[in-house]
Design a protein around this motif. Sequence first.
Motif, PDB file in Angstrom:
ATOM      1  N   ASN A  54      -1.788   9.104  -2.579  1.00 22.32           N
ATOM      2  CA  ASN A  54      -2.146   8.008  -1.671  1.00 22.32           C
ATOM      3  C   ASN A  54      -3.586   7.564  -1.876  1.00 22.32           C
ATOM      4  O   ASN A  54      -3.901   6.374  -1.759  1.00 22.32           O
ATOM      5  CB  ASN A  54      -1.924   8.435  -0.207  1.00 22.32           C
ATOM      6  CG  ASN A  54      -0.458   8.411   0.174  1.00 22.32           C
ATOM      7  OD1 ASN A  54       0.360   7.782  -0.502  1.00 22.32           O
ATOM      8  ND2 ASN A  54      -0.108   9.105   1.244  1.00 22.32           N
ATOM      9  N   CYS A  87      -3.779   5.639  -5.331  1.00 29.15           N
ATOM     10  CA  CYS A  87      -3.243   4.268  -5.360  1.00 29.15           C
ATOM     11  C   CYS A  87      -3.894   3.371  -4.311  1.00 29.15           C
ATOM     12  O   CYS A  87      -3.523   2.207  -4.184  1.00 29.15           O
ATOM     13  CB  CYS A  87      -1.733   4.268  -5.213  1.00 29.15           C
ATOM     14  SG  CYS A  87      -1.161   4.812  -3.625  1.00 29.15           S
ATOM     15  N   GLY A  88      -4.858   3.888  -3.603  1.00 31.32           N
ATOM     16  CA  GLY A  88      -5.624   3.045  -2.684  1.00 31.32           C
ATOM     17  C   GLY A  88      -5.019   2.891  -1.313  1.00 31.32           C
ATOM     18  O   GLY A  88      -5.481   2.074  -0.515  1.00 31.32           O
ATOM     19  N   LEU A  89      -3.980   3.674  -1.005  1.00 30.15           N
ATOM     20  CA  LEU A  89      -3.368   3.575   0.327  1.00 30.15           C
ATOM     21  C   LEU A  89      -4.169   4.329   1.374  1.00 30.15           C
ATOM     22  O   LEU A  89      -4.051   4.065   2.560  1.00 30.15           O
ATOM     23  CB  LEU A  89      -1.963   4.162   0.292  1.00 30.15           C
ATOM     24  CG  LEU A  89      -0.787   3.199   0.307  1.00 30.15           C
ATOM     25  CD1 LEU A  89       0.498   3.953   0.464  1.00 30.15           C
ATOM     26  CD2 LEU A  89      -0.919   2.128   1.355  1.00 30.15           C
ATOM     27  N   MET A  90      -4.949   5.279   0.932  1.00 29.16           N
ATOM     28  CA  MET A  90      -5.684   6.127   1.868  1.00 29.16           C
ATOM     29  C   MET A  90      -7.119   6.278   1.355  1.00 29.16           C
ATOM     30  O   MET A  90      -7.330   6.478   0.152  1.00 29.16           O
ATOM     31  CB  MET A  90      -4.994   7.495   1.919  1.00 29.16           C
ATOM     32  CG  MET A  90      -5.464   8.395   3.016  1.00 29.16           C
ATOM     33  SD  MET A  90      -4.566   9.964   2.870  1.00 29.16           S
ATOM     34  CE  MET A  90      -3.010   9.554   3.611  1.00 29.16           C
ATOM     35  N   GLY A 129     -12.919  -1.538  -3.048  1.00 24.74           N
ATOM     36  CA  GLY A 129     -13.268  -2.962  -3.058  1.00 24.74           C
ATOM     37  C   GLY A 129     -12.678  -3.728  -4.228  1.00 24.74           C
ATOM     38  O   GLY A 129     -12.943  -4.910  -4.401  1.00 24.74           O
ATOM     39  N   THR A 177      -4.058  -3.079  -7.257  1.00 23.88           N
ATOM     40  CA  THR A 177      -2.621  -3.065  -6.980  1.00 23.88           C
ATOM     41  C   THR A 177      -1.809  -3.585  -8.155  1.00 23.88           C
ATOM     42  O   THR A 177      -0.672  -3.172  -8.353  1.00 23.88           O
ATOM     43  CB  THR A 177      -2.303  -3.914  -5.740  1.00 23.88           C
ATOM     44  OG1 THR A 177      -2.859  -5.213  -5.948  1.00 23.88           O
ATOM     45  CG2 THR A 177      -2.903  -3.302  -4.501  1.00 23.88           C
ATOM     46  N   VAL A 206       3.734   2.302  -7.717  1.00 22.63           N
ATOM     47  CA  VAL A 206       3.985   3.580  -7.040  1.00 22.63           C
ATOM     48  C   VAL A 206       5.454   3.676  -6.639  1.00 22.63           C
ATOM     49  O   VAL A 206       5.983   2.785  -5.983  1.00 22.63           O
ATOM     50  CB  VAL A 206       3.100   3.723  -5.787  1.00 22.63           C
ATOM     51  CG1 VAL A 206       3.361   5.058  -5.098  1.00 22.63           C
ATOM     52  CG2 VAL A 206       1.631   3.581  -6.144  1.00 22.63           C
ATOM     53  N   ILE A 265       9.513  -8.164  -4.366  1.00 23.81           N
ATOM     54  CA  ILE A 265       8.326  -7.313  -4.506  1.00 23.81           C
ATOM     55  C   ILE A 265       7.488  -7.779  -5.700  1.00 23.81           C
ATOM     56  O   ILE A 265       6.259  -7.695  -5.685  1.00 23.81           O
ATOM     57  CB  ILE A 265       8.710  -5.812  -4.577  1.00 23.81           C
ATOM     58  CG1 ILE A 265       7.506  -4.926  -4.217  1.00 23.81           C
ATOM     59  CG2 ILE A 265       9.263  -5.414  -5.921  1.00 23.81           C
ATOM     60  CD1 ILE A 265       7.059  -5.017  -2.800  1.00 23.81           C
ATOM     61  N   GLU A 267       7.071 -10.871  -6.540  1.00 19.88           N
ATOM     62  CA  GLU A 267       6.261 -11.984  -6.024  1.00 19.88           C
ATOM     63  C   GLU A 267       5.123 -11.480  -5.148  1.00 19.88           C
ATOM     64  O   GLU A 267       4.031 -12.046  -5.140  1.00 19.88           O
ATOM     65  CB  GLU A 267       7.149 -12.960  -5.253  1.00 19.88           C
ATOM     66  CG  GLU A 267       8.055 -13.774  -6.165  1.00 19.88           C
ATOM     67  CD  GLU A 267       8.846 -14.823  -5.402  1.00 19.88           C
ATOM     68  OE1 GLU A 267       8.247 -15.781  -4.922  1.00 19.88           O
ATOM     69  OE2 GLU A 267      10.078 -14.662  -5.293  1.00 19.88           O
ATOM     70  N   MET A 268       5.388 -10.388  -4.411  1.00 24.68           N
ATOM     71  CA  MET A 268       4.319  -9.833  -3.577  1.00 24.68           C
ATOM     72  C   MET A 268       3.177  -9.284  -4.435  1.00 24.68           C
ATOM     73  O   MET A 268       2.027  -9.283  -4.043  1.00 24.68           O
ATOM     74  CB  MET A 268       4.857  -8.713  -2.678  1.00 24.68           C
ATOM     75  CG  MET A 268       5.799  -9.152  -1.585  1.00 24.68           C
ATOM     76  SD  MET A 268       5.091 -10.367  -0.455  1.00 24.68           S
ATOM     77  CE  MET A 268       5.729 -11.892  -1.120  1.00 24.68           C
ATOM     78  N   TYR A 269       3.525  -8.816  -5.624  1.00 23.46           N
ATOM     79  CA  TYR A 269       2.492  -8.329  -6.548  1.00 23.46           C
ATOM     80  C   TYR A 269       1.814  -9.486  -7.281  1.00 23.46           C
ATOM     81  O   TYR A 269       0.944  -9.252  -8.122  1.00 23.46           O
ATOM     82  CB  TYR A 269       3.096  -7.356  -7.557  1.00 23.46           C
ATOM     83  CG  TYR A 269       3.164  -5.924  -7.067  1.00 23.46           C
ATOM     84  CD1 TYR A 269       2.007  -5.155  -6.981  1.00 23.46           C
ATOM     85  CD2 TYR A 269       4.363  -5.349  -6.695  1.00 23.46           C
ATOM     86  CE1 TYR A 269       2.062  -3.839  -6.542  1.00 23.46           C
ATOM     87  CE2 TYR A 269       4.421  -4.033  -6.249  1.00 23.46           C
ATOM     88  CZ  TYR A 269       3.270  -3.279  -6.175  1.00 23.46           C
ATOM     89  OH  TYR A 269       3.316  -1.981  -5.735  1.00 23.46           O
ATOM     90  N   GLY A 270       2.262 -10.681  -6.995  1.00 26.86           N
ATOM     91  CA  GLY A 270       1.584 -11.844  -7.563  1.00 26.86           C
ATOM     92  C   GLY A 270       2.227 -12.421  -8.813  1.00 26.86           C
ATOM     93  O   GLY A 270       1.651 -13.299  -9.457  1.00 26.86           O
TER      94      GLY A 270
END
Lengths: 314, 374
Positions: free
Chosen positions: A49, A52-55, A71, A76, A81, A101, A103-106
């Motif tokens: 976590n 991958c920047g979740l925590m 920052g 992502t 993950v 998903i 599209e959510m990742y761009g």
Amino acid sequence: MTEIVLQTTNLSKRFGGIEAVKNLSLEIHSGEIFGFLGPNGAGKTTSINMICGLMAPDSGEVLIHGKSIRGDGGITRRVGVCPQEIILWERLTCFEQLEFIGEMYGLPAKEARRRSDLLLAEMNLEEKRNAQARTLSGGLQRRMNLIMALVHDPEIVILDEPEAGLDPQSRVRVRQFIQSLARRKTVILTTHNMDEADRVADRIAIIDHGELLRMGTPSELKRTIGEGDVVEIRLAGDASQRESALAAAKALIPQADARLDEDLLTVRMLDAVGHLPDLMERIRDSGARAADMRIRENTLEDVFLQLTGRRLRE
Amino acid sequence: MKILAVARKSLIELLREPMLMGMVLLTPLAFLLVYGFAYQTPHLKTYRVLATIEAEAGNDAVEYLRSLTYPDGRPVFAVEIAADPVKIDPALRDRAAAAFLTIEPGTNGVLFSYTLRGDALFADFLSASSILESRLSGYLLDAEGISLPVRVVENSIPALSFGTRTDFSVYAPGLLVFAVLLLVPQTALLLGREMRTRTIRRLQLSGVSSVEWLGGIGLSQLVMAVLQIILFLIGLMLFGLDYTRALIPIFVASFLTALSAVGAGLVVGCFIQNDSQAVNLGASVTMLQVFISGSFFPMPLQPLFHLFGHEIAWNDAFPATHAMIALQQAVTYGADLSRIGFRLAAAAVLSVMFFLAGALLFQWKVFRAAKSTS
């Protein structure tokens, strides 16, 4: 020397009075499959976590290509993950999940659709393209769970216990798929399954109670506990007879590593086959009887046992 | 465009859940049917009046009351002589009769005197006693050859721009507000489901911002709101309520209510963990807003201050209150945008505030884990 893609320096995280991860420092190379091996609650998922920047870590840093992820919104796109639990939208079809998903990742919609079809084919899920996730079997859901992490074509793929709960057929398919990712992607694999880690990973970090115990290739790790094979003998007889058998084994081959775990006598030694007849005779003399016996190579389980004094599944 | 992708995905999920779609789209129509059939006629009732006559002239007065009719020929009163005095109070208490009239011998040359009894909290008593008083006073004065200075005519009030005002036209705006406020539990449900299935974690991992995600969910709910409003307005038309001249104000007011409902749904989403909590808490918030806004019953509130000539009470803090008033004016009287401009502006400002508050609270409470690393 291969490039270091991901690095953690003194990563730490506390939850109340529990130190979940303690000063974890790792270097993960480009294109390798890196295994995180440890029992449940060892701190693997917390480490993932943070990676991958979740925590947010309490201290320490995660660097990707030498740049801190703090920052960095672009992190992502580089990391995919696959969480331990199955996370799917119940009422979306397999294709819709991947497209969404993506599209959510761009990803542009067209590219998301192209990647979705590609991954469905790679995971043998074309037939389920238009099936809603809630109608899939557990094994198929796990396969979907895995490719959801890959739709945006990330550089680093983190797989958290990808084989957990899989039927044998799906396990083989998933393992092949993970191996097919090697060299194309950097894969971080967390598992408490030593066999999975041994077969798939290029390098392995053994973690317990939030601490990194040992890191290396599977053969390096196995060598750390000694050369040779392991003889496992299941003993019949009372406790004193089993203790006598252990003492006899130690007396026979003083340089061997002999242990007794309830009725299982484990002896690690060079030239196990050559010593076997003598060993069996000594056991008979001690009053115990060998109910079952096998010879095998060292495993990561043995490494873990050596390092912690307990088995991975305890 | 991530917002559009989220909206599309949310709508697909809703379309695949007929129960949920039914709740949001058909429940208000069911209410419409019940109210439509129950309150379609103009509010001109025949009041049941119990009477005792102790003066000779009273019989003629009662006959006079019985002869009174509305313009459509229906009698104003159904006067019954109360044979059993014991049954009078229960009839008034149970609201089986609007009033009890006692006619006694008059004094000082007056033909008779009368008293009226009834439940002052019963609207029928207030209406019936008012008519009885004016009619009997007129009757007495007429008997003495004096004309009543005030002429009372019972008639239905015409709406300002269309049709005849009925109870149904009075209740319709409240039903529309109720219908739109059903978006509160539905919005919360979408959020609750993402939490239960932990798909919210995937969204966090993807790096989608809360503005994009909540904006997408909001957009899908506003599409649902447009569907609801269209269906509801078709329903109103089927019951003969012609509101077409006030279509734009009605639509604007409903849409703003929907925006506030989505905002409230986001706030609810901050305090739930799963679908059932979303529905329960969301439905409570809906009902609270329905009653606070006066959608079902008027709220007797003291004004706190005046703003641009409008009385402002505490329930005006909710956009649904302003939307309700605007809808009432538009549906019942055909008021145009200029006449309800203040209410629409207030509803707009408060709705945007509700939505932003919901989005910010959700961002802070649910998305903060992801935010803490960026």
